[in-house]
Design a protein around this motif. Structure first.
Motif, PDB file in Angstrom:
ATOM      1  N   LEU A 286       0.792  -1.139   0.066  1.00  0.00           N
ATOM      2  CA  LEU A 286       0.091  -0.142  -0.035  1.00  0.00           C
ATOM      3  C   LEU A 286       0.787   1.269  -0.232  1.00  0.00           C
ATOM      4  CD1 LEU A 286      -2.844  -0.852   2.683  1.00  0.00           C
ATOM      5  CD2 LEU A 286      -2.632  -1.284   0.172  1.00  0.00           C
ATOM      6  N   ARG A 287       1.960   1.130   0.342  1.00  0.00           N
ATOM      7  CA  ARG A 287       2.684   2.234   0.614  1.00  0.00           C
ATOM      8  C   ARG A 287       3.321   2.873  -0.528  1.00  0.00           C
ATOM      9  NH1 ARG A 287       5.095  -0.484   5.082  1.00  0.00           N
ATOM     10  NH2 ARG A 287       4.413   0.301   6.976  1.00  0.00           N
ATOM     11  N   GLY A 288       3.235   4.405  -0.663  1.00  0.00           N
ATOM     12  CA  GLY A 288       3.960   5.001  -1.873  1.00  0.00           C
ATOM     13  C   GLY A 288       3.541   6.365  -1.612  1.00  0.00           C
ATOM     14  N   PRO A 289       4.435   7.240  -2.596  1.00  0.00           N
ATOM     15  CA  PRO A 289       4.093   8.515  -2.476  1.00  0.00           C
ATOM     16  C   PRO A 289       2.922   9.359  -2.849  1.00  0.00           C
ATOM     17  CG  PRO A 289       5.402   8.010  -4.392  1.00  0.00           C
ATOM     18  CD  PRO A 289       5.076   6.695  -3.659  1.00  0.00           C
ATOM     19  N   ARG A 290       2.187   8.603  -3.534  1.00  0.00           N
ATOM     20  CA  ARG A 290       0.409   9.226  -3.638  1.00  0.00           C
ATOM     21  C   ARG A 290      -0.220   9.079  -2.496  1.00  0.00           C
ATOM     22  NH1 ARG A 290      -2.984  11.057  -7.286  1.00  0.00           N
ATOM     23  NH2 ARG A 290      -5.111  10.340  -7.182  1.00  0.00           N
ATOM     24  N   LEU A 291      -0.166   7.830  -1.974  1.00  0.00           N
ATOM     25  CA  LEU A 291      -0.988   7.698  -0.575  1.00  0.00           C
ATOM     26  C   LEU A 291      -0.467   8.721   0.372  1.00  0.00           C
ATOM     27  CD1 LEU A 291      -2.820   5.789   1.155  1.00  0.00           C
ATOM     28  CD2 LEU A 291      -1.025   4.483   1.657  1.00  0.00           C
ATOM     29  N   THR A 292       0.995   8.706   0.461  1.00  0.00           N
ATOM     30  CA  THR A 292       1.570   9.720   1.456  1.00  0.00           C
ATOM     31  C   THR A 292       0.996  11.090   1.291  1.00  0.00           C
ATOM     32  OG1 THR A 292       3.401   8.206   1.888  1.00  0.00           O
ATOM     33  CG2 THR A 292       3.560  10.480   2.546  1.00  0.00           C
ATOM     34  N   ALA A 293       0.951  11.611  -0.023  1.00  0.00           N
ATOM     35  CA  ALA A 293       0.782  12.790  -0.515  1.00  0.00           C
ATOM     36  C   ALA A 293      -0.812  13.159   0.012  1.00  0.00           C
ATOM     37  CB  ALA A 293       1.000  13.022  -1.873  1.00  0.00           C
ATOM     38  N   LEU A 294      -1.669  12.253  -0.311  1.00  0.00           N
ATOM     39  CA  LEU A 294      -3.171  12.455  -0.025  1.00  0.00           C
ATOM     40  C   LEU A 294      -3.346  12.663   1.484  1.00  0.00           C
ATOM     41  CD1 LEU A 294      -4.490   9.645  -2.615  1.00  0.00           C
ATOM     42  CD2 LEU A 294      -5.124  12.211  -2.573  1.00  0.00           C
ATOM     43  N   LEU A 295      -2.635  11.744   2.330  1.00  0.00           N
ATOM     44  CA  LEU A 295      -2.808  12.040   3.674  1.00  0.00           C
ATOM     45  C   LEU A 295      -2.325  13.194   3.931  1.00  0.00           C
ATOM     46  CD1 LEU A 295      -1.906   8.226   4.702  1.00  0.00           C
ATOM     47  CD2 LEU A 295      -4.100   9.503   4.915  1.00  0.00           C
TER      48      LEU A 295
END
Length: 417
Positions: free
Chosen positions: A19-28
């Protein structure tokens, strides 16, 4: 044959979540950017509402703030629900953001273990800001949640620790946002997470485990958790029927009973050491100012012109009452008894309670002059109960609950500021 050693946290292969990735982190991160900004603004407003510079700083629980108090202003008395809304938003939003914060920390946890700790001066500064950011966020959320549950266990007063901690956290937060904006924008523009070999962030697992939930499902889980916390907290500020949904209300909210005095309190008369004899027939209110002094019994106060105000009690813990109908003597009329009725000044209010951070509190002149500001003797048409401040308490529109002093014994108008 050498035994196989499991990967250490510093190894990319240790972190296998797909699940980890830059897009998920950016959304959060974008959600936290908006939410934490609002938290910080409402927190500053709460501090300003205490009028900390009054009467030689009697309301100030953060001595030595210096330039950090640059924004302070005279807190207004209208609208009368102002503090109820700003502090309700601060506490409710803070609790609702907990799942988002935890998800964001989970999404970047591989970066916290990355080696070497610093590849350059710029990288070292970035890691330092990350350390202050994570530590500051956890500290602010933890101390805030403990305080609203009246279960604060940290050494030292909550007020300076939370106040100065917020400024330290904000500095790290701003630095982190500035450093990460380009990468965040690129991640949000991408429609999918990159492959591990194309990922420049170190967040995508090179050897991902089989997925058990999609990224969209994970976001729904985090959002659902935030909504659940909101739904079980917000009612304490919204009031009315919604108060029944406030399952996470501060410290469990013991049943205040029914009748005119049947609304929430934080501290009972017994808890602060108020004895029946302290509030009996021998009680007198001392009013001073302009070189004059008068002493009034409760019967004397009841013979003065009586007025009513429909005002809530709103506390720093985030809970508030619905508008209660208070009856009593206007503060500006009491100032008139010592010759200060034309334009009454600030007033220092003192309580019978012997201990507590706000047994002495100051109110600004604009609060004294507001016709809704009372020395309340009744609520809902009935005498105040002992726990609600009998024989007399302060009630002021838009002020934090701690400035609505209970068990009042002295009013000093024109106290040095």
């Amino acid at each position: 044959m050498r035994a196989h050693r499991p990967a250490a946290p510093a190894s990319p292969s240790f972190w296998r979540s797909p699940l980890r990735g830059p897009r998920l982190t950016a959304l959060l991160g974008v959600v936290l950017l908006a939410g934490i900004t609002l938290l910080f603004v409402t927190g500053l407003l709460s501090y300003a509402a205490y009028n900390p510079d009054l009467a030689g700083g009697v309301n100030d629980q953060t001595p030595g703030k210096g330039l950090l108090g640059f924004y302070l202003f005279a807190w207004p008395t209208g609208p009368h629900w102002l503090y109820r809304v700003t502090q309700g938003v601060h506490v409710t939003l803070g609790i609702a953001l907990v799942p988002v914060l935890l998800a964001k920390l989970w999404s970047v946890i591989p970066k916290l273990f990355a080696l070497p700790p610093a590849r350059s001066v710029g990288h070292a500064l970035e890691r330092l800001s990350l350390l202050l950011l994570v530590g500051g966020a956890l500290f602010e959320f933890l101390t805030g949640i403990l305080n609203i549950q009246l279960d604060y266990v940290f050494p030292g007063s909550f007020y300076p620790l939370h106040f100065y901690g917020a400024w330290v956290f904000l500095g790290a937060f701003v630095a982190h946002v500035v450093l990460r904006i380009p990468r965040t924008v690129r991640a949000l523009r991408a429609r999918t997470e990159p492959a591990a070999e194309a990922d420049g962030t170190g967040l995508v697992a090179p050897e991902p485990a089989p997925p058990t939930v999609s990224r969209r499902g994970a976001l729904w889980l985090v959002g659902g958790g935030a909504l659940l916390l909101f739904a079980t907290t917000a009612g304490q500020s919204i009031g009315g029927w919604w108060r029944r949904t406030a399952l996470l209300a501060p410290h469990g909210g013991a049943d205040p009973g029914s009748g005119p005095n049947g609304f929430q309190i934080n501290k009972t008369a017994a808890f602060v050491g108020i004895r029946p004899q302290d509030t009996g027939d021998a009680w007198r209110l001392t009013v001073e100012g302009g070189g004059r002094r008068v002493r009034l019994s409760r019967a004397d106060l009841l013979r003065l012109p009586q007025h009513e105000s429909a005002l809530p009690i709103a506390c720093v813990e985030g809970w508030s009452t619905d508008d209660q109908l208070w009856g009593g003597v206007r503060l500006r009329d009491l100032a008139g008894l010592v010759g200060l009725g034309e334009r009454p000044p600030d007033v220092l209010v003192e309580s019978l309670q012997l201990h507590g951070a706000f047994r002495r509190a100051a109110l600004r002149a604009n609060q004294v002059r507001d016709g809704r500001s009372l020395l309340a003797l009744r609520v809902g048409g009935a005498e105040l109960s002992a726990d609600h401040g009998y024989p007399a308490r302060i009630i002021v529109p838009a002020a934090p609950g701690v400035l609505n002093t209970k068990w009042v014994s002295r009013l000093t108008f024109g106290a040095p500021s």
